[in-house]
Scaffold this motif. Structure first.
Motif, PDB file in Angstrom:
ATOM      1  N   ASP A 186       0.744  -1.422   0.029  1.00 36.57           N
ATOM      2  CA  ASP A 186       0.127   0.069   0.032  1.00 36.57           C
ATOM      3  C   ASP A 186       0.885   1.235  -0.101  1.00 36.57           C
ATOM      4  O   ASP A 186       0.530   2.141  -0.743  1.00 36.57           O
ATOM      5  CB  ASP A 186      -1.087   0.074   1.149  1.00 36.57           C
ATOM      6  CG  ASP A 186      -2.160  -1.160   1.153  1.00 36.57           C
ATOM      7  OD1 ASP A 186      -2.181  -1.486  -0.084  1.00 36.57           O
ATOM      8  OD2 ASP A 186      -2.553  -1.205   2.010  1.00 36.57           O
ATOM      9  N   SER A 187       1.955   1.285   0.987  1.00 36.53           N
ATOM     10  CA  SER A 187       2.747   2.425   0.694  1.00 36.53           C
ATOM     11  C   SER A 187       3.612   2.747  -0.542  1.00 36.53           C
ATOM     12  O   SER A 187       3.517   3.906  -0.602  1.00 36.53           O
ATOM     13  CB  SER A 187       3.650   2.439   2.102  1.00 36.53           C
ATOM     14  OG  SER A 187       4.557   1.390   1.908  1.00 36.53           O
ATOM     15  N   ALA A 189       2.468   1.753  -3.577  1.00 34.46           N
ATOM     16  CA  ALA A 189       1.494   2.376  -4.373  1.00 34.46           C
ATOM     17  C   ALA A 189       1.267   3.644  -4.001  1.00 34.46           C
ATOM     18  O   ALA A 189       1.152   4.483  -5.151  1.00 34.46           O
ATOM     19  CB  ALA A 189       0.162   1.329  -4.335  1.00 34.46           C
ATOM     20  N   ASN A 190       1.128   4.185  -2.800  1.00 34.80           N
ATOM     21  CA  ASN A 190       0.877   5.402  -2.533  1.00 34.80           C
ATOM     22  C   ASN A 190       1.767   6.326  -2.928  1.00 34.80           C
ATOM     23  O   ASN A 190       1.692   7.470  -3.504  1.00 34.80           O
ATOM     24  CB  ASN A 190       0.479   5.613  -1.003  1.00 34.80           C
ATOM     25  CG  ASN A 190      -1.116   5.551  -0.920  1.00 34.80           C
ATOM     26  OD1 ASN A 190      -1.953   6.418  -1.483  1.00 34.80           O
ATOM     27  ND2 ASN A 190      -1.520   4.879   0.035  1.00 34.80           N
ATOM     28  N   GLU A 191       3.173   5.814  -2.740  1.00 30.95           N
ATOM     29  CA  GLU A 191       4.196   6.916  -2.933  1.00 30.95           C
ATOM     30  C   GLU A 191       4.292   6.949  -4.639  1.00 30.95           C
ATOM     31  O   GLU A 191       4.598   8.079  -4.981  1.00 30.95           O
ATOM     32  CB  GLU A 191       5.561   6.152  -2.356  1.00 30.95           C
ATOM     33  CG  GLU A 191       6.832   6.761  -2.622  1.00 30.95           C
ATOM     34  CD  GLU A 191       8.111   5.949  -2.486  1.00 30.95           C
ATOM     35  OE1 GLU A 191       8.946   6.132  -3.067  1.00 30.95           O
ATOM     36  OE2 GLU A 191       7.886   4.886  -1.535  1.00 30.95           O
ATOM     37  N   ALA A 193       1.825   6.694  -6.727  1.00 32.17           N
ATOM     38  CA  ALA A 193       0.574   7.698  -7.098  1.00 32.17           C
ATOM     39  C   ALA A 193       1.109   9.128  -6.989  1.00 32.17           C
ATOM     40  O   ALA A 193       0.714  10.049  -7.707  1.00 32.17           O
ATOM     41  CB  ALA A 193      -0.555   7.191  -6.431  1.00 32.17           C
ATOM     42  N   GLN A 194       1.698   9.344  -5.758  1.00 27.66           N
ATOM     43  CA  GLN A 194       2.011  10.818  -5.601  1.00 27.66           C
ATOM     44  C   GLN A 194       3.141  11.163  -6.636  1.00 27.66           C
ATOM     45  O   GLN A 194       3.024  12.377  -6.979  1.00 27.66           O
ATOM     46  CB  GLN A 194       2.408  10.985  -3.995  1.00 27.66           C
ATOM     47  CG  GLN A 194       1.542  11.043  -3.135  1.00 27.66           C
ATOM     48  CD  GLN A 194       1.884  10.685  -1.683  1.00 27.66           C
ATOM     49  OE1 GLN A 194       2.875  11.326  -1.208  1.00 27.66           O
ATOM     50  NE2 GLN A 194       0.754  10.426  -0.736  1.00 27.66           N
ATOM     51  N   THR A 203      -5.214  10.022  -5.679  1.00 29.02           N
ATOM     52  CA  THR A 203      -4.139   9.366  -5.316  1.00 29.02           C
ATOM     53  C   THR A 203      -4.458   8.099  -5.047  1.00 29.02           C
ATOM     54  O   THR A 203      -3.688   7.057  -5.269  1.00 29.02           O
ATOM     55  CB  THR A 203      -3.696  10.101  -3.882  1.00 29.02           C
ATOM     56  OG1 THR A 203      -3.673  11.406  -4.133  1.00 29.02           O
ATOM     57  CG2 THR A 203      -2.102   9.604  -3.793  1.00 29.02           C
ATOM     58  N   ASN A 204      -5.634   7.806  -4.330  1.00 29.48           N
ATOM     59  CA  ASN A 204      -5.803   6.387  -3.762  1.00 29.48           C
ATOM     60  C   ASN A 204      -6.455   5.719  -4.873  1.00 29.48           C
ATOM     61  O   ASN A 204      -6.008   4.453  -5.191  1.00 29.48           O
ATOM     62  CB  ASN A 204      -7.033   6.582  -2.941  1.00 29.48           C
ATOM     63  CG  ASN A 204      -7.321   5.166  -2.319  1.00 29.48           C
ATOM     64  OD1 ASN A 204      -6.327   4.579  -1.787  1.00 29.48           O
ATOM     65  ND2 ASN A 204      -8.668   4.960  -1.944  1.00 29.48           N
ATOM     66  N   ALA A 207      -3.484   4.513  -6.827  1.00 26.44           N
ATOM     67  CA  ALA A 207      -2.619   3.532  -6.033  1.00 26.44           C
ATOM     68  C   ALA A 207      -3.423   2.233  -6.065  1.00 26.44           C
ATOM     69  O   ALA A 207      -2.688   0.960  -6.365  1.00 26.44           O
ATOM     70  CB  ALA A 207      -2.577   3.836  -4.489  1.00 26.44           C
ATOM     71  N   LYS A 211      -1.908  -1.206  -7.881  1.00 25.53           N
ATOM     72  CA  LYS A 211      -1.688  -2.604  -7.273  1.00 25.53           C
ATOM     73  C   LYS A 211      -2.504  -3.787  -8.149  1.00 25.53           C
ATOM     74  O   LYS A 211      -1.865  -4.737  -8.340  1.00 25.53           O
ATOM     75  CB  LYS A 211      -2.317  -2.448  -5.748  1.00 25.53           C
ATOM     76  CG  LYS A 211      -1.515  -2.034  -4.858  1.00 25.53           C
ATOM     77  CD  LYS A 211      -2.050  -2.374  -3.435  1.00 25.53           C
ATOM     78  CE  LYS A 211      -3.269  -1.467  -3.134  1.00 25.53           C
ATOM     79  NZ  LYS A 211      -3.516  -1.426  -1.732  1.00 25.53           N
TER      80      LYS A 211
END
Ligand code: ADP
Ligand code: MG
Length: 415
Positions: A186-187, A189-191, A193-194, A203-204, A207, A211
């Motif tokens: 998750d982290s 994918a978030n990184e 996306a940002q 962003t979510n 992400a 994934k």
């Protein structure tokens, strides 16, 4: 193509310049999108048009259409056709234009940065629902030899010219190694996306798509999954607009349905025919047709032919568990090539029984009118019996003492 041959071609790149490209399964965009959609990745709706017509299109009604020529190469947007028509990707709101644009694509060659110089004939066209693109980003997951595992490559500057981004603004590209056991977390994918500059709730959403792409990559045993572009639309959606997937040939047995999709129209027909009989065909530029068993022996054969001033036209690798029928098929493939001036059979029988090869050769010779000289060197398991079979056949076959003698005879006969 067997993985052994793939490794040999990697080790000996000089061979590759002479050969057709290594055959990794590569799908057309519409096939890739079917698979992505089946695995929950967001793609646009689409239908297909081919030379038989457009029955699907009659039922396909959207506000704006994207017309995309389907070939096994990228760079289509900036490409041009053999009839002068520009661009392999077009956007229009008019159904009539869909018709006229498709007519200028179907049956013509599309030439892009990634095709051979004469381009590739367009046989199918995808008509997709257009999306209004706010931003184009780039995401790719690939197996990286240097890092011994998967790597995620991302860039907020996606679109048609990612090569230029890599060259001119490398800070806009990030490479992130993926732990094969942990996968895309998750982290991570978030990184990503940002870094791709998705903001707020997007962003979510991005992400989640990243994934899903990873899950898909794993599920299908891909070696590369490139999404260019992964877009942000004016309706705040995150969609994979273009997809290129390569699959691991060694995992074919797990994905028979995917491999069955392969469009062989762009492949070398001799390679296709060889694969049908479980043989490996490697095309080259000389005039000696070589039937061998194993990639290693093929390399040795090539070296010794070259040492004696000759040049192989091809290699047909019959592998370790060859049957008589395959030898016959191999002969048919070798002799169909008009540049072949003589045939050299070089087999070292370890697992292979030389008598099987000898019977295959004799059977093939009797059922065909071989017009070029044939030199045979059989050594190893059952070699004496093999020599007897060949001798007693009464056929015009030259036998060789050893590899050196075989190569010399082949070169002398290939003039
Ligand atoms: P290629 O990479 O072979 O040039 P793409 O599918 O990436 O082909 O299309 C090229 C460009 O066309 C995209 O970067 C995008 O700008 C535009 N495009 C493609 N599909 C659509 C679509 N469905 N809606 C709007 N624009 C699109
Ligand atoms: Mg693209």
């Amino acid at each position: 193509m067997s993985s052994l041959w793939n490794s040999v071609l990697k080790l000996r790149p000089q061979i590759k310049q002479f050969t057709v490209p290594v055959r990794n399964l590569n799908l057309l965009e519409y096939q890739s999108k079917h698979l992505l959609r089946k695995n929950g990745v967001a793609v646009q709706d689409f239908c297909m048009i081919d030379e038989k017509g457009c029955s699907e299109f009659e039922k396909f009604n959207v506000k704006e259409y994207v017309i995309k020529a389907q070939i096994l190469a990228g760079g289509r947007g900036k490409g041009h056709f053999s009839n002068g028509f520009k661009g392999g990707v077009h956007v229009t709101t008019s159904r009539k234009d869909v018709d006229s644009i498709s007519k200028q694509m179907l049956g013509y060659n599309l030439i892009t940065k990634q095709t051979p110089k004469d381009g590739i004939e367009v046989k199918k066209i995808m008509i997709a629902e257009s999306v209004t693109i706010k931003r184009e980003t780039y995401v790719c997951i690939l197996m990286d030899r240097q890092r011994n595992g998967p790597v995620l490559i991302a860039s907020p500057a996606g679109g048609v010219d990612i090569e230029a981004v890599a060259e001119k603004t490398p800070h806009l590209i990030k490479n992130i190694p993926i732990d094969i056991f942990e996968g895309v977390t998750d982290s991570m994918a978030n990184e990503v996306a940002q870094f791709l500059e998705f903001k707020g709730p997007l962003t979510n959403l991005a992400a989640v798509e990243i994934k899903k792409l990873w899950q898909f990559f794993l599920a299908v045993d891909a070696t590369q999954l490139e999404i260019n572009p992964l877009v942000e639309t004016d309706e705040n959606k995150v969609i994979s607009v273009d997809a290129k997937i390569n699959f691991d040939d060694n995992a074919q047995f797990r994905h028979k349905d995917i491999f069955a999709l392969e469009d062989l129209a762009e492949s070398d027909p001799r390679e296709v025919e060889a694969a049908k009989h479980n043989l490996n065909y490697i095309g080259m530029t000389g005039n000696i047709g070589c039937l061998v068993n194993g990639a290693g022996l093929a390399m040795a054969t090539m070296d010794i032919i070259k040492l004696h001033g000759g040049d192989p036209a091809n290699f047909l690798d019959v592998g370790g568990s060859v049957k008589e029928e395959q030898v016959r098929a191999a002969f048919n493939i070798l002799t169909a090539d008009k540049t072949v001036r003589c045939i050299l059979v070089n087999v070292f029988g370890g697992i292979v029984n030389c008598a099987t090869i000898a019977n295959g050769i004799v059977g093939a010779m009797k059922s065909m009118n071989l017009k070029v000289p044939l030199i045979v060197r059989l050594e190893g398991t059952n070699a004496t019996e093999a020599r007897r079979i060949i001798k007693e056949s009464g056929l015009d076959i030259q036998t060789a003492e050893d590899l050196d003698d075989a190569a010399k005879k082949a070169v002398a006969n290939a003039v």
